[in-house]
Design a protein around this motif. Structure first.
Motif, PDB file in Angstrom:
ATOM      1  N   UNK A 174       0.812  -1.225   0.000  1.00  0.00           N
ATOM      2  CA  UNK A 174       0.000   0.000   0.000  1.00  0.00           C
ATOM      3  C   UNK A 174       0.836   1.261   0.000  1.00  0.00           C
ATOM      4  N   UNK A 175       2.102   1.164   0.351  1.00  0.00           N
ATOM      5  CA  UNK A 175       2.916   2.378   0.412  1.00  0.00           C
ATOM      6  C   UNK A 175       3.809   2.544  -0.811  1.00  0.00           C
ATOM      7  N   UNK A 184       6.702  12.106   2.925  1.00  0.00           N
ATOM      8  CA  UNK A 184       6.719  12.791   4.209  1.00  0.00           C
ATOM      9  C   UNK A 184       7.716  12.096   5.125  1.00  0.00           C
ATOM     10  N   UNK A 186       8.985  10.345   8.084  1.00  0.00           N
ATOM     11  CA  UNK A 186       8.159   9.624   9.053  1.00  0.00           C
ATOM     12  C   UNK A 186       8.517   9.983  10.495  1.00  0.00           C
ATOM     13  N   UNK A 187       7.508   9.985  11.335  1.00  0.00           N
ATOM     14  CA  UNK A 187       7.742   9.915  12.770  1.00  0.00           C
ATOM     15  C   UNK A 187       7.896   8.450  13.151  1.00  0.00           C
ATOM     16  N   UNK A 267       7.807   1.385   5.557  1.00  0.00           N
ATOM     17  CA  UNK A 267       6.453   1.371   5.000  1.00  0.00           C
ATOM     18  C   UNK A 267       5.799   2.747   4.898  1.00  0.00           C
ATOM     19  N   UNK A 268       6.610   3.820   4.958  1.00  0.00           N
ATOM     20  CA  UNK A 268       6.061   5.171   4.799  1.00  0.00           C
ATOM     21  C   UNK A 268       6.151   5.644   3.353  1.00  0.00           C
ATOM     22  N   UNK A 430       4.821  15.106   9.870  1.00  0.00           N
ATOM     23  CA  UNK A 430       3.569  15.528  10.499  1.00  0.00           C
ATOM     24  C   UNK A 430       3.877  15.956  11.926  1.00  0.00           C
TER      25      UNK A 430
ATOM     26  N   UNK B 225      -1.517   7.772   2.889  1.00  0.00           N
ATOM     27  CA  UNK B 225      -0.073   7.889   3.055  1.00  0.00           C
ATOM     28  C   UNK B 225       0.238   9.163   3.834  1.00  0.00           C
ATOM     29  N   UNK B 226       1.034   9.038   4.867  1.00  0.00           N
ATOM     30  CA  UNK B 226       1.435  10.201   5.654  1.00  0.00           C
ATOM     31  C   UNK B 226       0.463  10.588   6.752  1.00  0.00           C
ATOM     32  N   UNK B 228      -1.133   9.491  10.177  1.00  0.00           N
ATOM     33  CA  UNK B 228      -1.229   8.578  11.329  1.00  0.00           C
ATOM     34  C   UNK B 228      -2.671   8.457  11.817  1.00  0.00           C
ATOM     35  N   UNK B 349       4.163   6.366  11.341  1.00  0.00           N
ATOM     36  CA  UNK B 349       5.100   6.926  10.373  1.00  0.00           C
ATOM     37  C   UNK B 349       4.460   7.281   9.043  1.00  0.00           C
ATOM     38  N   UNK B 350       3.168   6.991   8.919  1.00  0.00           N
ATOM     39  CA  UNK B 350       2.467   7.364   7.699  1.00  0.00           C
ATOM     40  C   UNK B 350       2.102   6.218   6.782  1.00  0.00           C
ATOM     41  N   UNK B 351       2.288   4.986   7.222  1.00  0.00           N
ATOM     42  CA  UNK B 351       1.918   3.829   6.376  1.00  0.00           C
ATOM     43  C   UNK B 351       0.415   3.852   6.106  1.00  0.00           C
ATOM     44  N   UNK B 352       0.016   3.785   4.845  1.00  0.00           N
ATOM     45  CA  UNK B 352      -1.410   3.832   4.513  1.00  0.00           C
ATOM     46  C   UNK B 352      -2.096   2.471   4.643  1.00  0.00           C
TER      47      UNK B 352
END
Lengths: 435, 435
Positions: A174-175, A184, A186-187, A267-268, A430, B225-226, B228, B349-352
């Motif tokens: 999905x990423x 972006x 990632x955190x 996976x971001x 973010x 994506x991106x 959280x 981390x933004x994984x969709x």
């Protein structure tokens, strides 16, 4: 052999010469729904329009299957199989060939030329395939050696399994995003002081955002649960190749990856180039990869077949101030295992594949510093800087950096088989507020 | 509260009481195309027929969306969101309720009863969702401790990250299969003598084929994506729960998993139970999981919310001679992290996520030997036998063994909320010939 020449004006340095004919998914001002196209020079040939206007009139074998060019992904076309890909690609080459056999199809069909040939800068590119599963391998021997040396020293750089099987892990389908999609930062959980005795993580934007220079390969033939794909059959399961940037958060990875492997550190976002170069187009550049000094088991034995490709790869970094530096130049031959070997290994236990599944090669690095395919290697995990144009430098990526991978086969002008580019710009993380 | 009673005859020990109403995908003799249903007692209520025959006449809010019940998966229904799932489930409860508000819909509608209520033994079950991505976690604390102790001793059993984040890895979505699908013993690279100095692998059928007792959780709300998903929002992203057996080849795993995690040792098959139990049905059994003696970061803090479920789990092994032994009995509360925590971590981390994505809990083990959720733990990696009925014993699975997971909430007869079973029989490995 002289380069093939098109009646369409194709720059002699174009990646999309008549020798290439890569497939992609576009949308345009007149048709906002994603649909198939091929690239030729600075144009896309819109295959939906071409199909509807009877462009395949002189290729009867495709006619029962023409609906594949009215889809929003290339999965249906890919699913027709390698022989059909060859026929369609060669037909489109013939249609575009100067003094070719089918001038009435497009060259002398002013109306269809006007509607179906669309300048690339007017095309929005989309993911070319619906990706069921994405697997990332680790077949770049020099990369694995360099990274292993950083963390375990040169004596234990490669794990005992490394030369016996293409090490890989399941990635996040999905990423996977198409080139141009912003990434972006990632955190994630990181250790603020990894060498300290105390292992108390914090949540933070990654401070070690990295690239990974890779190739991706799409699968075009399904295989069922419990059905291994023999290595001799593997090529007919493989559709084509794209450039790939497997963005990686090294600090997140260091903390999370034991014992089950990389997860949020990867996976971001994974970027791929939009045009799939078919294996037929790559065939003139077939070569051997790195010599394996281990004897692989028979199910991985290619009997010295040329199943790698001499693709010249480079990576540039453009800062937010606009200066561009080449940070890596290397060759796709720096792989220990080929895509057919990866597929044979992946399926030997019975793992099933669907059309559209994606395999990444792993980071491709050469031996010298200028050939290293990620910043982790180049900066020795942040110990040394790399120097950029304009007196700038980096240990890892900064917000606003744009990283662009370019790949091309051949040096002969007018006959290049290139991938275009795979690019992404880093956006700030973010801002999280969990108070 | 007295159990809800249906006008339909529902055995008081049925997993599919009126309190449950789980959703699945069936095909039948009269309609071989997979389509949605709910389970009630020993019957499936065919939702495609129910919809076409105006069964939702008294639920106006679903009417614009009724096509979700004409699909081959539950993705479209799931995508309607938690409030709609609640409304539909409660409506179906009302339709099936003795002396309920809607007797004309089904109870007194002889024709619809005849066509839409189908004995479960006449239903073929299918995968309930199209699974985009599958992630497997490792949240069973006792399992992680037991396995860590086997390989690193009790002092270093848990990695430093273990209590700070739900450790997980990306699994293979294409190899998730519905209960009842035979599982072929995988071939793979193994070390014939792992303790020997020489690390020369062979290709062999796995000699250490194992089970993993898990729960699976389906996602019903996409996240981009991106973006959280905050832990307070996570429950509305979660559709329902199934039983899961993450079949594992321990010898393949031991050789392949360093440094990138499990791969072919897992991707030859993961079985799930066919009926998705919605979180609404599980809510009466909400409880806390294991106490975490580490303080988790705020993005994982549930503020002591009950987000685990008291599901009684058991595993039986039936040999080819037909004798059945219970090899594990434990509770789903033996997890350190909950599904909302897993989703919050997975997306930080933004994984969709897409509707239909699946998360596995990781192996669920209690403390005592009889509560251990895999054979690796029970037999100490093949050092000791487990005793079976009929004077039989096992270290790992034999060809012809059938492993069945059962899970049920509640002890009150007539009000059980159960999962039915998740079962698979081991078939002999493919005979490979690479000569």
């Amino acid at each position: 052999m002289a380069p093939l020449r098109s009646w369409l004006d194709v720059d002699h340095k174009s990646h999309f010469s008549l020798h290439n004919i890569p497939f992609g998914i576009i949308s345009t001002a007149t048709d906002a729904e994603p649909h198939p196209a091929v690239a030729i020079g600075t144009h896309a040939l819109d295959l939906q329009i071409f199909t509807r206007e009877n462009g395949f009139a002189s290729l009867s074998v495709i006619q029962p299957h023409q609906s594949v060019f009215l889809q929003s992904t290339l999965n249906a076309f890919a699913g027709l199989g390698r022989p059909m890909h060859s026929v369609v690609r060669e037909y489109l080459q013939s249609v575009l060939l100067a003094n070719g056999p089918f001038p009435d199809i497009l060259e002398r069909n002013e109306a269809l030329r006007q509607t179906s040939l669309i300048p690339l800068q007017h095309c929005k590119m989309h993911l070319p395939m619906q990706i069921g599963d994405y697997t990332d391998f680790y077949a770049g021997l020099h990369h694995a050696y360099n990274v292993g040396t950083l963390f375990r020293g040169p004596q234990n750089a490669l794990q005992p399994n490394y030369k016996h099987l293409p090490v890989g892990y399941h990635g996040r389908a999905s990423s996977v995003v198409v080139s141009g999609t912003p990434i972006r930062r990632p955190n994630g959980q990181i250790l603020p002081n990894p060498t300290a005795e105390s292992k108390e993580p914090i949540l933070s934007p990654s401070r070690k955002l990295d690239i990974e220079l890779e190739l991706g390969c799409f699968v075009c033939k399904p295989s069922a649960l419990g059905e291994p794909v023999r290595i001799s059959d593997a090529p007919e399961h493989l559709f084509g190749v794209v450039l790939m940037n497997d963005w990686s958060a090294r600090d997140v990875q260091a903390w999370e990856y034991v014992p089950l492997g990389p997860f949020n550190s990867k996976n971001f976002g994974t970027s791929i180039s939009p045009w799939i170069v078919l294996f037929d187009a790559l065939e003139p550049y077939a070569s051997r990869g790195l010599q394996n000094d281990a004897t692989v088991l028979p199910y991985l034995d290619e009997h010295d077949r040329k199943s790698h490709y001499t693709i010249n790869l480079s990576v540039t970094l453009t800062t937010s101030s606009g200066s561009t530096s080449t940070i890596t130049s290397t060759s796709a031959t720096n792989l220990l295992f080929s895509f057919p070997q990866m597929l044979a290994h992946h399926t030997v236990g019975g793992c099933p594949f669907n059309v559209g599944d994606l395999m990444g090669s792993g980071t491709i690095s050469g031996v010298s510093k200028a050939e290293k395919g990620c910043l982790l290697e180049q900066t020795e995990n942040g110990k040394v800087d790399i120097e950029l144009e304009g007196d700038d430098k980096r240990k890892f990526l900064a917000d606003g950096d744009t990283v662009t991978i370019v790949g091309v086969c051949g040096g002969e002008e007018g006959a290049l088989v290139g991938f275009g580019e795979c690019s992404g710009r880093i956006e700030p993380a973010v801002e999280l507020d969990y108070s």
